[in-house]
Design an enzyme around this catalytic site. Structure first.
Site, PDB file in Angstrom:
ATOM      1  CG  ASP A   1      38.305  49.857  20.458  1.00 14.90           C
ATOM      2  OD1 ASP A   1      37.401  49.857  21.310  1.00 14.90           O
ATOM      3  OD2 ASP A   1      38.775  50.903  19.963  1.00 14.90           O
TER       4      ASP A   1
ATOM      5  CD  GLN B   1      36.245  40.458  31.208  1.00 14.12           C
ATOM      6  OE1 GLN B   1      35.274  39.810  31.569  1.00 14.12           O
ATOM      7  NE2 GLN B   1      37.352  40.517  31.923  1.00 14.12           N
TER       8      GLN B   1
ATOM      9  NE  ARG C   1      29.163  32.714  33.348  1.00 15.27           N
ATOM     10  CZ  ARG C   1      29.645  33.663  34.169  1.00 15.27           C
ATOM     11  NH1 ARG C   1      30.826  33.520  34.744  1.00 15.27           N
ATOM     12  NH2 ARG C   1      28.945  34.746  34.419  1.00 15.27           N
TER      13      ARG C   1
ATOM     14  CG  ASN D   1      31.149  34.416  39.156  1.00 22.12           C
ATOM     15  OD1 ASN D   1      30.806  33.312  38.767  1.00 22.12           O
ATOM     16  ND2 ASN D   1      30.973  35.513  38.441  1.00 22.12           N
TER      17      ASN D   1
ATOM     18  CE1 TYR E   1      38.544  34.989  39.610  1.00 20.67           C
ATOM     19  CE2 TYR E   1      36.380  35.834  40.203  1.00 20.67           C
ATOM     20  CZ  TYR E   1      37.263  35.365  39.253  1.00 20.67           C
ATOM     21  OH  TYR E   1      36.863  35.250  37.931  1.00 20.67           O
TER      22      TYR E   1
ATOM     23  CG  HIS F   1      36.136  54.462  22.388  1.00 19.31           C
ATOM     24  ND1 HIS F   1      35.147  53.976  21.555  1.00 19.31           N
ATOM     25  CD2 HIS F   1      37.091  53.501  22.408  1.00 19.31           C
ATOM     26  CE1 HIS F   1      35.495  52.796  21.083  1.00 19.31           C
ATOM     27  NE2 HIS F   1      36.672  52.483  21.607  1.00 19.31           N
TER      28      HIS F   1
ATOM     29  CD  GLU G   1      31.627  38.824  39.382  1.00 21.76           C
ATOM     30  OE1 GLU G   1      32.040  39.992  39.250  1.00 21.76           O
ATOM     31  OE2 GLU G   1      32.391  37.847  39.504  1.00 21.76           O
TER      32      GLU G   1
ATOM     33  CG  HIS H   1      30.180  39.337  32.058  1.00 18.78           C
ATOM     34  ND1 HIS H   1      30.464  38.031  32.401  1.00 18.78           N
ATOM     35  CD2 HIS H   1      31.104  40.087  32.708  1.00 18.78           C
ATOM     36  CE1 HIS H   1      31.515  38.000  33.200  1.00 18.78           C
ATOM     37  NE2 HIS H   1      31.927  39.243  33.396  1.00 18.78           N
TER      38      HIS H   1
ATOM     39  CD  GLU I   1      33.611  35.222  36.509  1.00 17.68           C
ATOM     40  OE1 GLU I   1      34.451  35.861  37.190  1.00 17.68           O
ATOM     41  OE2 GLU I   1      32.769  35.778  35.780  1.00 17.68           O
TER      42      GLU I   1
END
Length: 506
Positions: free
Chosen positions: A83, A50, A108, A338, A340, A70, A198, A153, A404
């Protein structure tokens, strides 16, 4: 280095007025007098694909996200890829400086398997990739920031995916040997390890075309991928304990995510049972084997029943051997969470593929709950408090670090909604610590930087720091939430002193 744009500074008078309003609105959710305990750790979280960029530099191999973005760019919301992303491969010192200025106790980040071993096979290591993470770790330590390292990840090398990826049991041995490399090169300085981020989301990538590798293997692939990851985690845990821990003295866990489910009708025993079943399918799937051995009984019962009804010769949920159960139990030195969002549930079915149909629950949201630009991220801080209590009761109050927690918006610099979200969830954490005696020792905001958000590309922003992805120099610009979080870390409080209306400066 550009830290705060001219336009943002011009807007700061408006920002101060809005901030006063925000403080008034949020004052009723604060736990007066609570302060985060001494030793409570604050950090920020990122992930290799990321933020790093440098997708084919210095010997790095192709991973499943390189391959997918891609080959099938139309699958990504804005047809983008990682990229370049934040270009942290080249700008890691800037990122560490930002973490240092936040006074973070830890940072992290994840390691790109294909940067260490281009094909995933450890007899073909990449010295340049190994050197990059040595530089990053050394830079963190030089700035008194503890590295908390995630081994995986979501970015398995494409070669290993071509062998079947996480539905192939042999992948647990590939992962074990990859982990051995990480322990050998970095374990003298890294004392906090997370094997998988996760694993449920990794498994979804094999279930319903959700993420790379974008496969539609239904719940058969879903459970197989999860099973292999659990076996891999146990092998790595015991590898560390047997060969490295005496000398390196580190800790290992895996980061587990999931919506927290609450009964739609708190007075209905059926809804209470459904919420518990949903939580066991969502979170107990990986927590129960690690803390108690084997899958949750309700999960085994319902999946077996569904498989039998469908006329299958065996259950889609694999079975652990007695030895595997023994090896899995106790393989977490801390609980990495994590979180949310939260949903209400009742017995039924849900069309959203994110929710497991084998558990037979339908989800709902309260119309009063605030929303975000990401449809899945509904703001329910009370859900975090209840989740922490659930973990306490279910697993004998283990030490918990929130690895997270964060908010999605459109990238605005004056990100008051993010401030409100983080503040309310930190407040829920304080309540869980002091009112419910939950053993929470750390909080990690997602994320330090705006970044590539998987299938959503750059449509959503989670960072405390804005990154201009349209500028090849990827300049960083501080948001209001950066200054807010900096003051929380400094004061360990959520009263008005944790937010200032002074311009952010370094």
């Amino acid at each position: 280095m550009q830290y705060f744009s001219t336009s943002a500074l011009k807007q700061f008078e408006m920002f101060k007025i809005a901030a006063v309003g925000l403080l008034i609105i949020s004052s009723n959710i604060l736990s007066s007098g609570y302060k985060f305990p001494d030793g409570f750790m604050f950090g920020a979280s990122t992930a290799a694909y990321q933020i790093e960029g440098g997708w084919n530099e210095d010997g790095k191999g192709v991973n499943i996200w390189d391959h997918l973005t891609h080959l099938r760019p139309e699958l990504i919301r804005d047809h983008s890829n990682g990229d370049v992303a934040c270009d942290s491969y080249h700008k890691y010192k800037e990122d560490v400086a930002l973490a240092k200025d936040l006074n973070l106790q830890f940072y992290r980040f994840s390691i790109s398997w294909s940067r260490i071993a281009p094909s995933g096979e450890v007899h073909k290591l990449n010295p340049e990739g190994i050197a990059y993470y040595n530089r990053l770790i050394d830079e963190l330590i030089a700035n008194d920031i503890v590295p908390l390292v995630t081994m995986y990840h979501w970015d398995i090398p494409q070669y290993l995916q071509d062998l079947g990826g996480w539905v192939n049991p042999i992948m647990s041995d590939y992962f074990k040997e990859y982990a051995r490399v990480l322990f050998s090169y970095y374990g003298d300085r890294v004392k906090w390890w997370i094997t998988f981020n996760e694993p449920m989301e990794t498994s979804k990538a094999y279930s319903f075309n959700g993420y790379a590798p974008y496969l539609h293997l239904n719940n058969t692939g879903y459970y197989l991928a999860g099973h292999t990851q659990l076996i891999a985690h146990s092998k790595v845990y015991h590898l560390y304990n047997d060969e490295f821990k005496d000398k390196q003295q580190g800790k290992i866990s895996l980061s587990l995510n999931g919506v927290f489910f609450i009964p739609k009708d708190e007075q209905s025993q059926d809804d209470i049972n459904t919420a518990e079943r949903a939580n066991q399918f969502e979170r107990g799937w990986f927590s129960h084997p690690v803390y108690k051995g084997d899958y949750p009984p309700v999960m085994r019962q319902w999946v077996d029943k569904k498989s039998k009804k469908e006329g299958r010769p065996w259950s889609t949920l694999p079975t652990f051997t007695k030895k595997e159960i023994e090896l899995l139990k106790g393989t977490a030195d801390f609980y990495a969470l994590n979180h949310y969002s939260t949903r209400m549930v009742t017995h039924g079915s849900d069309p959203n593929p994110n929710y497991n149909p084998d558990a037979e629950y339908a989800t709902f949201v309260d119309k009063s709950w605030p929303t975000s630009v990401a449809s899945w991220l509904i703001v329910v801080p009370e859900g975090l408090k209840r989740l922490l209590v659930w973990i306490k009761n279910e697993y004998d109050n283990p030490p918990v670090i929130i690895t997270e927690n964060g908010f999605a918006d459109n990238g605005t610099l004056n990100d008051f909604e993010r401030i409100s979200y983080v503040k309310s969830h930190l407040n829920a954490t304080l309540q869980a610590i002091f009112e419910d005696k939950c053993n929470v020792f750390g909080y990690t905001v997602w994320s330090l930087l705006d970044n590539f958000e998987w299938m959503d590309g750059y449509a959503y922003h989670f960072g405390l720091v804005h990154v201009d992805f349209n500028n090849p120099l990827t300049p960083r610009t501080l948001k209001a939430s950066y200054q807010f979080f900096k003051n929380v870390v400094a004061t360990h409080r959520l009263d008005d002193s944790s937010f200032t209306t002074q311009s952010p400066e370094l």
